[in-house]
Structure formats: C-alpha cells, structure tokens
Design a protein around this motif. Structure first.
Motif, PDB file in Angstrom:
ATOM      1  N   ARG A  35       0.818  -1.135  -0.099  1.00 21.14           N
ATOM      2  CA  ARG A  35       0.164  -0.108   0.147  1.00 21.14           C
ATOM      3  C   ARG A  35       0.552   1.324   0.120  1.00 21.14           C
ATOM      4  N   ALA A  36       0.422   2.409  -0.564  1.00 19.74           N
ATOM      5  CA  ALA A  36       0.951   3.705  -0.644  1.00 19.74           C
ATOM      6  C   ALA A  36       0.060   4.609  -0.855  1.00 19.74           C
ATOM      7  N   SER A  37       0.533   5.875  -0.502  1.00 17.69           N
ATOM      8  CA  SER A  37      -0.509   6.917  -0.468  1.00 17.69           C
ATOM      9  C   SER A  37       0.567   8.116  -1.111  1.00 17.69           C
ATOM     10  N   PHE A  38      -0.103   8.673  -2.123  1.00 16.14           N
ATOM     11  CA  PHE A  38       0.251  10.126  -2.819  1.00 16.14           C
ATOM     12  C   PHE A  38      -0.588  11.202  -2.473  1.00 16.14           C
ATOM     13  N   GLU A  39       0.101  12.441  -2.639  1.00 15.21           N
ATOM     14  CA  GLU A  39      -0.701  13.568  -2.325  1.00 15.21           C
ATOM     15  C   GLU A  39      -0.465  14.376  -3.630  1.00 15.21           C
ATOM     16  N   ILE A  40      -1.768  14.652  -4.316  1.00 15.37           N
ATOM     17  CA  ILE A  40      -1.751  15.238  -5.652  1.00 15.37           C
ATOM     18  C   ILE A  40      -2.126  16.728  -5.313  1.00 15.37           C
ATOM     19  N   LYS A  41      -1.376  17.494  -5.874  1.00 15.39           N
ATOM     20  CA  LYS A  41      -1.829  19.072  -5.614  1.00 15.39           C
ATOM     21  C   LYS A  41      -2.485  19.558  -7.265  1.00 15.39           C
ATOM     22  N   VAL A  42      -3.516  20.185  -7.420  1.00 14.22           N
ATOM     23  CA  VAL A  42      -4.136  20.624  -8.402  1.00 14.22           C
ATOM     24  C   VAL A  42      -4.289  22.010  -8.421  1.00 14.22           C
ATOM     25  N   ARG A  43      -3.692  22.732  -9.320  1.00 16.62           N
ATOM     26  CA  ARG A  43      -4.005  24.129  -9.228  1.00 16.62           C
ATOM     27  C   ARG A  43      -4.680  24.892 -10.362  1.00 16.62           C
ATOM     28  N   ASN A  44      -5.524  25.767 -10.097  1.00 22.20           N
ATOM     29  CA  ASN A  44      -6.162  26.604 -11.251  1.00 22.20           C
ATOM     30  C   ASN A  44      -5.674  27.868 -11.539  1.00 22.20           C
ATOM     31  N   ARG A  45      -4.735  27.835 -12.401  1.00 20.18           N
ATOM     32  CA  ARG A  45      -3.787  28.959 -13.000  1.00 20.18           C
ATOM     33  C   ARG A  45      -4.586  29.838 -13.712  1.00 20.18           C
ATOM     34  N   GLY A  46      -5.835  29.591 -14.267  1.00 17.42           N
ATOM     35  CA  GLY A  46      -6.487  30.406 -15.152  1.00 17.42           C
ATOM     36  C   GLY A  46      -7.306  31.203 -14.574  1.00 17.42           C
ATOM     37  N   ASN A  47      -8.409  31.907 -15.285  1.00 19.38           N
ATOM     38  CA  ASN A  47      -9.495  32.834 -14.582  1.00 19.38           C
ATOM     39  C   ASN A  47     -10.724  32.689 -14.991  1.00 19.38           C
ATOM     40  N   VAL A  48     -10.974  31.060 -14.963  1.00 25.32           N
ATOM     41  CA  VAL A  48     -12.155  30.801 -15.260  1.00 25.32           C
ATOM     42  C   VAL A  48     -12.399  29.659 -14.283  1.00 25.32           C
ATOM     43  N   PRO A  49     -13.635  29.565 -13.383  1.00 27.90           N
ATOM     44  CA  PRO A  49     -13.734  28.262 -12.559  1.00 27.90           C
ATOM     45  C   PRO A  49     -13.536  26.957 -13.309  1.00 27.90           C
ATOM     46  N   LEU A  50     -12.883  26.056 -12.561  1.00 25.99           N
ATOM     47  CA  LEU A  50     -12.559  24.733 -13.444  1.00 25.99           C
ATOM     48  C   LEU A  50     -13.176  23.616 -12.389  1.00 25.99           C
ATOM     49  N   ASP A  51     -14.208  22.775 -12.957  1.00 26.11           N
ATOM     50  CA  ASP A  51     -14.493  21.653 -12.503  1.00 26.11           C
ATOM     51  C   ASP A  51     -13.527  20.432 -13.055  1.00 26.11           C
ATOM     52  N   VAL A  52     -12.676  20.033 -12.059  1.00 21.21           N
ATOM     53  CA  VAL A  52     -11.656  19.149 -12.378  1.00 21.21           C
ATOM     54  C   VAL A  52     -11.967  17.674 -12.050  1.00 21.21           C
ATOM     55  N   ALA A  53     -12.054  16.773 -12.761  1.00 18.69           N
ATOM     56  CA  ALA A  53     -12.113  15.296 -12.824  1.00 18.69           C
ATOM     57  C   ALA A  53     -10.941  14.623 -12.658  1.00 18.69           C
ATOM     58  N   LEU A  54     -10.720  13.944 -11.664  1.00 17.37           N
ATOM     59  CA  LEU A  54      -9.447  13.190 -11.592  1.00 17.37           C
ATOM     60  C   LEU A  54      -9.803  11.751 -11.799  1.00 17.37           C
ATOM     61  N   ARG A  55      -8.622  10.983 -12.282  1.00 11.18           N
ATOM     62  CA  ARG A  55      -8.745   9.753 -12.562  1.00 11.18           C
ATOM     63  C   ARG A  55      -7.631   8.872 -12.674  1.00 11.18           C
TER      64      ARG A  55
END
Length: 743
Positions: A122-142
C-alpha cells in the motif's frame, strides 16, 4: 461638470492593463479639484492620474483611469462605472459606464509529492491541483495503470477550483500480493481533466516482496531439483509402464536397444557398435523438445470472433482406465496455443475455463462427439481451432454527479464495439438515487463502450472489457456539469434602476456586477456559475433598501427571469429622546410622517437609553412625532432629500403634575393620616408617612393630569381639612395640611 470619453468597451487580457481616458470640463463657477473612482472593481486594481485634477471654471482637463487586472481575474463582461466627482461640492458627480471585457484563459496544473513510494503493498500519494487560469474549473481526476494490477482510490475524485486556487487530492494505491522476487515498479498515472485542459502526473509504487533474495534462491533450487526428479520418474514410468503408446514405440527409438529378431545380423551388430541411431532418446529419460509431436490452433469467442486468452487447452488420450490428460497449454492474448512434447498418436482436444462452456474439438459438448487429432513426431499439427461461448457477464459501476439537492438520473448505455448497431447486444439502464448502476446479461467475452448522459451534464464515455461470466466493476465515472448563469432586471416597481451593485459569491470569492445606467438600464447578468448550486444574490444602491434573493441552479441551468424590486429608503434618521434633566427616555414612540413613506420606531431602554434609528425612508421632507406616556407629544421637521440627516435630539416635557406636602398637627408632622385628591371625576388616596429621608407626615400625588384638585384630610371616616390646588403640566404644587386641634 461634464465628462466625455470615447471608451465604452475596454478589452483587457488576464494579467494585463487598460486605460480609460476622460475629458473633464468644469462647468461650475469656482476652481474645483476633480478625481475619478471606479465602481465595480476592487480599489487595488484601479489607479487614476492625476489623483486630483485642478480645473478653473470652463477649463478642460484629462483624467486617465488605469485598470491592472491579476491573471486570475474572472473572465466575461463586467459592467463598471467611472465616478467623477469634484471636491468643491458645487456640482453633482458624473458617471461614465464602461463594459470591461476579460478574455477566458483556462490553465490547469497538477503535481505529486512524492511521486515514487516504496512499500510492500500500500502507498499514499498527495496530488496538488492548481487553477492558474481565470475561469472556474470543475476538475475530474482519474487514476489508471496499464495492466490494471493496482487498486487506486482518489479522495476526492472531483474538485471545483475558483481561479487562482489550489486543492489537494489523496491517492491511495494497493497492489497485488507479491510473495517472491525483487522490487517491482508498478506505474500508474493520475489524469486531471477540465474544459480543454488535460494534465497527467506519473506515479510509481515500488513494491517489495515478502521473501528475501536468499530464501527465493533456495526455493528456486529446490524447485529445479523437484522438476528434474519428476521428469525422471515420469520418463521411467512412461517407458516401462503398460501404456499402449510406449509399447508400440520401435525399439530403435531408444538408445542401446537391440531390434527384436535381428540378432546376429550385420545391421544389429552395427547398431550395437554405434550405440544408437541418430536422434534416438534414452529409455530412462524424458522426451526432448522437438522430438515429440505438437498440436496447435486458436481459440476464438463466439461473440466477437476474436482470440480469447487465458483459456486452458488439454490433450487427452485413451488408456485402460479411460481418458487421461497427457498435455495442456494456456492460450496467449490472441487466443493461440501449442501443446508440445506429445508421443505420436491420436488425441482428443478440449478447452475449459471458469465462466465459459466446455468444448471438445471441433465443436462437441462432451468427449463422445469429439474428433481425434493426430500428433506426428517432430511435426506441428495446426489448425486445431475451437470456438468458445462465454456465460453472460455483469458490469457494475457508479456515476458521480457532485453535490445535488435532488437525485440526478443518469442513462447508461453499453454498446458492443464489434457491432455497435446490433440492438441485441446493447444494454441500457438508469442509475439509482445513489448513482450506482448494474448492466446485466452482457454478452461475453467482448469489449463495450459505456456512455453516460444526464440532463445538464456533459456526456462521458469509457471502454470496458468483460470475460465469460465475469462480474466487472467499472471505475467511478464523474460527470462534469455545465456552468449556469443568473440574469434579470432591477426596478423600483415602475422604472428600471441603473447603478445597482449586484453581488454573490462562488466558493467564498465575491462576484460583483452592476446594472447599466445607459442602454439596457436595470439589467444584470452573472455568468459562469458552477452548477448545481444555491446562490444568495444581494442588490444595493444609494437611496434604496438592500434586497436579497436566493436562486437555486440545477446542473447547467440558467435562470434569466429574476425580477427584483427595490424599495426606496436608504435614508436614515438617528437621534435620542431626552428628559428635561438630560437623561435618556426609553419606550418613546417615534413616527416619521408626511413624506413618501411612514416608518415607526422605539427608543432604547438599555445601553444608550433614549437612542433611536429610523431606516428605510425614501428621500423627502418628514415630520418626526414623538410620544411617551406622561409627557407632552413633540414634533420635529427633518429633511431627507439628500438621503441622511444629522442626529436629532428631542427633549420631552412632562404632561403630568405633582401635588405634595406635609400633614401637621401642633406644628409637627403627623404620619398615618389619610390624604385624598379628587378632580370631581377621579380620586387618588395616600397616607402620610414617616419614612427615613422624608419629613414626618409627608405625602405626594404624582402623575396628575393638569387641572383643579381638592385635597382633603380624613379622620375616622370624616373630612377634617380641605384645600384646593391648581396642577400645571410638568410642575409640582406644595400644599401643607393642618389637622384641627382636639377639644
């Protein structure tokens, strides 16, 4: 003052700047200092040069308003107003409306810390997602891995990121059990998708085995010894056993073996002398590769006609005890197989696997209908092909539509990739209230395209492959909802209102727009709102009471008929009600009358006693009526034509009077004597007292309405002394009374 500008629409890129040039004419009669301010943008994003423009009467000057927008400034059209005002206060402020157009610039980035983890399973990873733009983003992760040997869980699997924000997702990975071998790197990747942005970050689970290298080496050596021992024993048993196939093998097939009936001949002598013919195998050994026969072919699916991997193919021979398996092989990914090392002879071939119907070559349900296949030494007998039929499969899964107040029904359609238009192979279901779905009786084996559609959401598609009789769990599918908007009109009940500041918030970040004062006066639009969601929209304007509406947006919904009526009345009157001695009076009723609206309030009884506030008054002239029991009513005129008036102080005058005095007998105060006051209609009674702090025989009648009163002393039920007094509002009358001497 007059303002002229050629800039009505200003386009500014995110992170860029723009300028609005204003030509200002001082139409007044005095020297004035003019400054410009922007309504509708934060102060830190605007500057004006010069900060104050000094103009003589009839003089013209220029103001330059500069807008500096950050990279995360929301995209869209933002109505703003430049307010130009003079410091002298002799002219009204002038407004110039500008549509600020900010382009859309979506930008998504994703990173992992750490990206490589070494562990057993087992392992755990931390993913950082950043919105660098100027519109709201609905981000889907897979999370995906090429061989699907890992189980990955993303928490959360979807993120809603306002511009300039960062969110964190935790990926928990579990690999298969690994007992033997060295470290194995199992790679996977996390994909982030939003609008046209697609970012991938690679991750590696470096999986350790449970057993050390030394133990593995020992186990391998023991296994090799065991295999060789088994081969040796099998060869001896096969050669010396009673199997008919070994009996028919010619003696010359084995080394150092004389041919029966040829003893004494030259040929026999040559054979014995040479030891064995070329290619002969020892009687006590095993059959080497390339000496025996090979059966080969392909196993295909009856559903899609493609090769099926991981199917066991077995070769059977007939012995004295019945059918015996003499060889087997597993099909490759393309369905091909080869059973090697078979002694020459005839064999039956069958295939079997969990979730599939057994088949005997060429297409029999059991051995009784099977056809024999000949194996020839040192040759491959090919085209031993079989067709296998899989049991129906089941595909389970879940659709994530985000946080909603009412369940969203998603339609799930599975279409066979090899025959998309075949309705008999298509399966259609709808998700349950919790988003789960089950596709039953799926023809297997095969590959299917699963499509997901729901009102207000963007369609999504995935591909899943099923084997015979398999219960397949598809990864959770996240549907991205479209953005919505809120628009409508603002009026005072009869006319549209311009210059109204319209505010809501998205993820804690305020979104501010305004209604234009020219053109489509009173209209507003708040675009690009994440859905589904509930929004509180506030409307504020000078001279009007702030209004608030709550708007619910379903997925992808736009509400364009929001009508808001604002009531005039930002005007406010503050003040305090005082007694003659300057102390505050609570419970006084204050009523503003005579103007466009009527508002009533009450003075405070605690804290700043006597203070009051009347809000929600439309501009106009009003009369404040102040009433309080025991005090004469007071009226004060106030001017609210400018919206607010200075604090008002009202001093109340008592409307009651007081009669007091001392009951005397022989020149000294006498307590316990009944005193009565009457105006002919009402009667008040009291008794002279001997309370400490007051003269002996003191009496008092407070809160008497103005008028004439008869004050009397009574003893034993008869009146012995009478006096007439005149009570004036707010005054105190002193009347001493004397008891007649006894005797």
């Amino acid at each position: 003052m007059r303002v002229v500008s050629g800039v009505d629409v200003l386009e500014v890129a995110p992170g860029g700047s723009g300028e609005i040039l204003l030509d200002v004419v001082n139409t007044g009669t005095v020297i004035d200092g003019v400054s410009a301010h922007v309504v509708g943008l934060p102060v830190e994003h605007t500057t004006s040069r010069p900060s104050v423009l000094a103009l003589f009467p009839d003089a013209t000057g220029q103001l330059v308003v500069r807008l500096d927008l950050p990279e995360s400034f929301p995209a869209g059209t933002h109505p703003i107003t430049v307010r130009v005002v003079g410091q002298a206060g002799v002219t009204d402020a002038v407004h110039h409306d500008v549509d600020l157009v900010v382009g859309s610039r979506p930008q998504l980035s994703i990173s992992a810390a750490p990206s490589v983890v070494r562990s057993r399973r087992r392992a755990s990873f931390e993913i950082k997602v950043r919105n660098r733009g100027n519109v709201p983003l609905d981000v889907a992760l897979r999370a995906t891995d090429s061989d699907r040997s890992l189980q990955a869980t993303l928490t959360p699997s979807t993120l809603s990121l306002p511009p300039g924000t960062t969110a964190t997702c935790t990926v928990r990975v579990q690999g298969p059990r690994q007992l033997l071998g060295g470290d194995r790197e199992r790679a996977l990747q996390v994909e982030a998708t939003a609008l046209d942005q697609h970012e991938v970050v690679p991750l590696v689970l470096r999986q350790r085995s449970r057993l050390s290298a030394g133990v593995i080496t020992a186990i391998v050596l023991l296994a090799i010894l065991g295999v060789w021992a088994s081969i040796f024993l099998f060869g001896v048993g096969a050669i010396l056993g009673s199997d008919p196939y070994t009996k028919v093998a010619p003696a010359s097939f084995f080394a150092a073996t004389s041919v029966a009936g040829a003893a004494g001949t030259a040929a026999a002598a040559d054979t014995t002398a040479s030891g064995a013919p070329a290619g002969a195998v020892p009687r006590t050994g095993v059959l080497p590769a390339g000496v025996g026969g090979t059966l080969a072919g392909t196993v295909t699916a009856a559903s899609d006609g493609l090769g099926v991997g991981r199917i066991t193919v077995e070769a059977w021979r007939t012995s004295r005890t019945g059918l015996v398996v003499v060889g087997s092989a597993a099909t490759q990914q393309d369905g091909s197989y080869a059973i090697a090392g078979l002694y020459p002879g005839s064999y039956l071939v069958s295939i079997k696997a969990d979730g599939y119907t057994p088949v005997w070559y060429p297409s029999a349900a059991d051995s009784s209908g099977a056809k024999l296949v000949n194996a020839v030494a040192q040759k491959v007998t090919g085209d031993v092909n079989l067709t296998i039929t899989g049991n129906p499969a089941v595909i389970n899964g879940k659709v994530d539509v985000g946080s909603v107040t009412t369940p969203v029904v998603t339609t799930v359609v599975a279409r066979a990739t090899w025959a998309r238009d075949d309705a008999t192979l298509t399966r259609t279901v709808q998700t349950a209230a919790d988003g789960t779905f089950t596709l039953p009786d799926v023809v297997a084996p095969g590959t299917y395209e699963l499509s997901f559609t729901a009102p207000g959401y963007q369609p999504s598609t995935i591909t899943e492959s099923v084997t015979g009789g398999q219960t397949r769990f598809a990864p959770t599918v996240t549907l991205a909802s479209g953005t919505g908007q809120i628009s409508g009109t603002v009026s005072d009940g009869s006319h549209p209102l311009g210059g109204v500041v319209v505010t809501t918030s998205v993820g804690g970040t305020p979104v501010v727009v305004g209604t234009p004062t020219l053109g489509a006066v009173g209209t507003f639009v708040i675009p690009g709102l994440p859905t589904p969601g509930t929004y509180v929209v506030t409307f504020a304007a000078n001279g009007f009471t702030t209004a608030t509406v709550v708007v619910d947006l379903t997925a992808g919904q736009s509400k364009n008929d929001v009508a808001v009526t604002m009531t005039g009345g930002a005007g406010t009157v503050n003040g305090r009600i005082l007694a003659p001695d300057g102390s505050g009076l609570g419970q006084a009723t204050i009523t503003a009358t005579g103007g466009p609206t009527t508002v009533t309030g009450t003075s405070l009884t605690t804290g700043n006693v006597g203070a009051f506030t009347l809000a929600g008054l439309k501009p106009g002239l009003y009369t404040l009526m102040v009433t309080l029991p025991g005090y004469a009513a007071q009226s004060v005129a106030v001017d609210l034509t400018t919206g607010t008036t200075p604090a008002v102080t009202v001093t109340m005058r008592p409307s009651w009077g007081t009669v007091q005095g001392v009951v005397q007998s022989g020149g000294t105060g006498t307590a316990g004597v009944e005193v009565q006051a009457t105006d002919g209609q009402h009667t008040w009674k009291t008794t002279s007292t001997a309370v400490a702090g007051s003269p002996a025989g003191f009496y008092s009648f407070a809160q008497l309405p103005p008028g004439a009163y008869s004050v009397t002393l009574s003893e034993a039920g008869r009146v012995v002394t009478t006096a007439v007094v005149q009570v004036v509002a707010g005054s105190t009358v002193t009347q001493n009374l004397t008891l007649p001497a006894v005797g």
